[in-house]
Design a protein around this motif. Structure first.
Motif, PDB file in Angstrom:
ATOM      1  N   ARG A 122      39.746  35.741  35.569  1.00  0.00           N
ATOM      2  CA  ARG A 122      39.126  35.695  34.251  1.00  0.00           C
ATOM      3  C   ARG A 122      39.042  34.260  33.723  1.00  0.00           C
ATOM      4  O   ARG A 122      38.034  33.840  33.148  1.00  0.00           O
ATOM      5  CB  ARG A 122      39.920  36.577  33.285  1.00  0.00           C
ATOM      6  CG  ARG A 122      39.268  36.748  31.908  1.00  0.00           C
ATOM      7  CD  ARG A 122      40.237  37.444  30.968  1.00  0.00           C
ATOM      8  NE  ARG A 122      40.637  38.742  31.480  1.00  0.00           N
ATOM      9  CZ  ARG A 122      40.003  39.883  31.210  1.00  0.00           C
ATOM     10  NH1 ARG A 122      38.948  39.869  30.424  1.00  0.00           N
ATOM     11  NH2 ARG A 122      40.427  41.016  31.712  1.00  0.00           N
TER      12      ARG A 122
ATOM     13  N   PRO B  14      44.206  38.887  38.374  1.00  0.00           N
ATOM     14  CA  PRO B  14      43.037  39.181  37.520  1.00  0.00           C
ATOM     15  C   PRO B  14      42.888  38.214  36.352  1.00  0.00           C
ATOM     16  O   PRO B  14      41.760  37.852  35.982  1.00  0.00           O
ATOM     17  CB  PRO B  14      43.310  40.615  37.036  1.00  0.00           C
ATOM     18  CG  PRO B  14      44.185  41.213  38.080  1.00  0.00           C
ATOM     19  CD  PRO B  14      45.054  40.088  38.545  1.00  0.00           C
TER      20      PRO B  14
ATOM     21  N   ARG C 258      42.951  37.232  47.089  1.00  0.00           N
ATOM     22  CA  ARG C 258      44.041  37.611  46.183  1.00  0.00           C
ATOM     23  C   ARG C 258      45.378  37.076  46.687  1.00  0.00           C
ATOM     24  O   ARG C 258      46.203  36.595  45.897  1.00  0.00           O
ATOM     25  CB  ARG C 258      44.087  39.121  46.042  1.00  0.00           C
ATOM     26  CG  ARG C 258      45.113  39.597  45.030  1.00  0.00           C
ATOM     27  CD  ARG C 258      44.766  40.932  44.451  1.00  0.00           C
ATOM     28  NE  ARG C 258      45.658  41.276  43.352  1.00  0.00           N
ATOM     29  CZ  ARG C 258      45.493  42.321  42.557  1.00  0.00           C
ATOM     30  NH1 ARG C 258      44.439  43.106  42.729  1.00  0.00           N
ATOM     31  NH2 ARG C 258      46.349  42.577  41.585  1.00  0.00           N
TER      32      ARG C 258
ATOM     33  N   TYR D  64      34.775  41.743  32.962  1.00  0.00           N
ATOM     34  CA  TYR D  64      35.809  40.794  32.570  1.00  0.00           C
ATOM     35  C   TYR D  64      35.798  40.466  31.087  1.00  0.00           C
ATOM     36  O   TYR D  64      36.835  40.133  30.513  1.00  0.00           O
ATOM     37  CB  TYR D  64      35.671  39.497  33.369  1.00  0.00           C
ATOM     38  CG  TYR D  64      36.189  39.593  34.782  1.00  0.00           C
ATOM     39  CD1 TYR D  64      37.547  39.608  35.039  1.00  0.00           C
ATOM     40  CD2 TYR D  64      35.321  39.667  35.862  1.00  0.00           C
ATOM     41  CE1 TYR D  64      38.043  39.697  36.330  1.00  0.00           C
ATOM     42  CE2 TYR D  64      35.798  39.755  37.164  1.00  0.00           C
ATOM     43  CZ  TYR D  64      37.160  39.771  37.385  1.00  0.00           C
ATOM     44  OH  TYR D  64      37.630  39.866  38.662  1.00  0.00           O
TER      45      TYR D  64
END
Length: 313
Positions: free
Chosen positions: A44, A40, A142, A62
């Protein structure tokens, strides 16, 4: 081989190498698993350069903490409050038609701004929606980001393992050269990565200025991450140029005179390499080719200062 180094058979060397490979794979696996928890933050960081263009829902997800207060200082601090005040004024029976039209225009402008459809000056905004293109893509992205981040984090451990395996067979002066070269390569690559990431907040908005007003962008997240990664890694590799030319000059393969005479070819090769390393847009290619030429001139200077100029035949 050094005199105090014990002699090992071929099979013993292979067994030591097997253990080194096992340790390296284990370090890569552990760092990749840890990378799952920082993905994450990676998203960002990559979305930060285009935060002002993002769809409001994604931007609030975000960067919710960076939401600014209304510029006009209106009470309520939200678009809903401003619209309510305007609607209360619109209910005044003494207003003329022109004033009612003006208030309705203000309501429309507030609602459009709330939905990210206008910029700060009221002009139509170029919105960006980052989307997934398939059901399996969230998982794959991911895992890919975690693996790449784990590979970068595992590099020091892997280098340490292989250095412990190879150093007993290297002379002391060669050890110093390898250590200095490794430290210089790491430093230059880190500077290049930082330079490449610093280019994104200027490069991407500059590309968006060529859009037609009000056009909405729909970017697959995989494509955007690939764009940023290729650009950042390309800058990191290009910044290794002074070290590469320094090593080549140390072995007598290049000289400062030859590098200076090859500037014309360097310009052509720089743009060819930039076109191959960067995404297919002219702006990114020029942005990479210019630092590449600057690093080429720095390489000429370093070779000239560190390696004596040889008389050309």
């Amino acid at each position: 081989m050094l005199p105090d180094t014990p002699t090992l058979t071929l099979w013993e060397h292979l067994d030591v190498l097997r253990r080194v490979l096992f340790k390296s794979i284990a370090a890569l696996a552990v760092c990749s698993v840890l990378g799952l928890f920082v993905t994450p933050c990676v998203f960002r960081l990559l979305l930060f350069p285009v935060r002002d263009y993002l769809d409001p829902a994604l931007r609030d997800h975000y960067f919710a903490s960076s939401s600014a207060e209304p510029a006009d200082g209106s009470p309520g601090g939200s678009e809903d409050g401003r619209v309510s005040l305007l609607l209360d004024r619109l209910a005044d029976p003494e207003l003329c038609l022109a004033e009612k039209v003006e208030i309705q225009s203000q309501c429309l402008a507030v609602l459009l701004a709330e939905r990210g459809m206008t910029g700060a000056n009221g002009a139509p905004a170029d919105r960006i929606r980052v989307v997934y293109s398939s059901p399996v893509e969230p998982f794959m992205i991911r895992m890919t980001v975690a693996f790449l981040g784990g590979a970068v984090a595992a590099v020091p451990f892997i280098v340490h393992f292989f250095w412990a395996f190879a150093s007993p067979g290297i002379r002391r002066d060669e050890r110093r050269l390898v250590l200095k070269s490794t430290a210089a390569a790491t430093l230059l690559f880190s500077i290049g990565i930082a330079f490449g990431y610093g280019f994104l907040p200027f490069g991407i908005p500059a590309l968006l200025t060529f859009n037609a007003p009000g056009v909405e962008h729909i970017w697959p997240l995989r494509g955007y991450i690939s764009f940023c990664a290729r650009l950042i890694i390309a800058f990191g590799l290009v910044f290794e140029m002074p070290l590469v030319f320094g090593v080549l000059a140390r072995f007598g393969l290049v000289t400062a005179d030859r590098l200076a005479k090859g500037r014309v070819y360097a310009v052509i090769l720089a743009f060819i390499a930039a076109a191959w390393l960067t995404p297919p847009d002219v702006f990114s290619q020029i942005a990479l080719a210019i630092p590449m030429l600057g690093l080429y001139e720095l390489s000429v200077f370093i070779v000239k200062k560190t390696v004596p100029t040889r008389v050309s035949r």
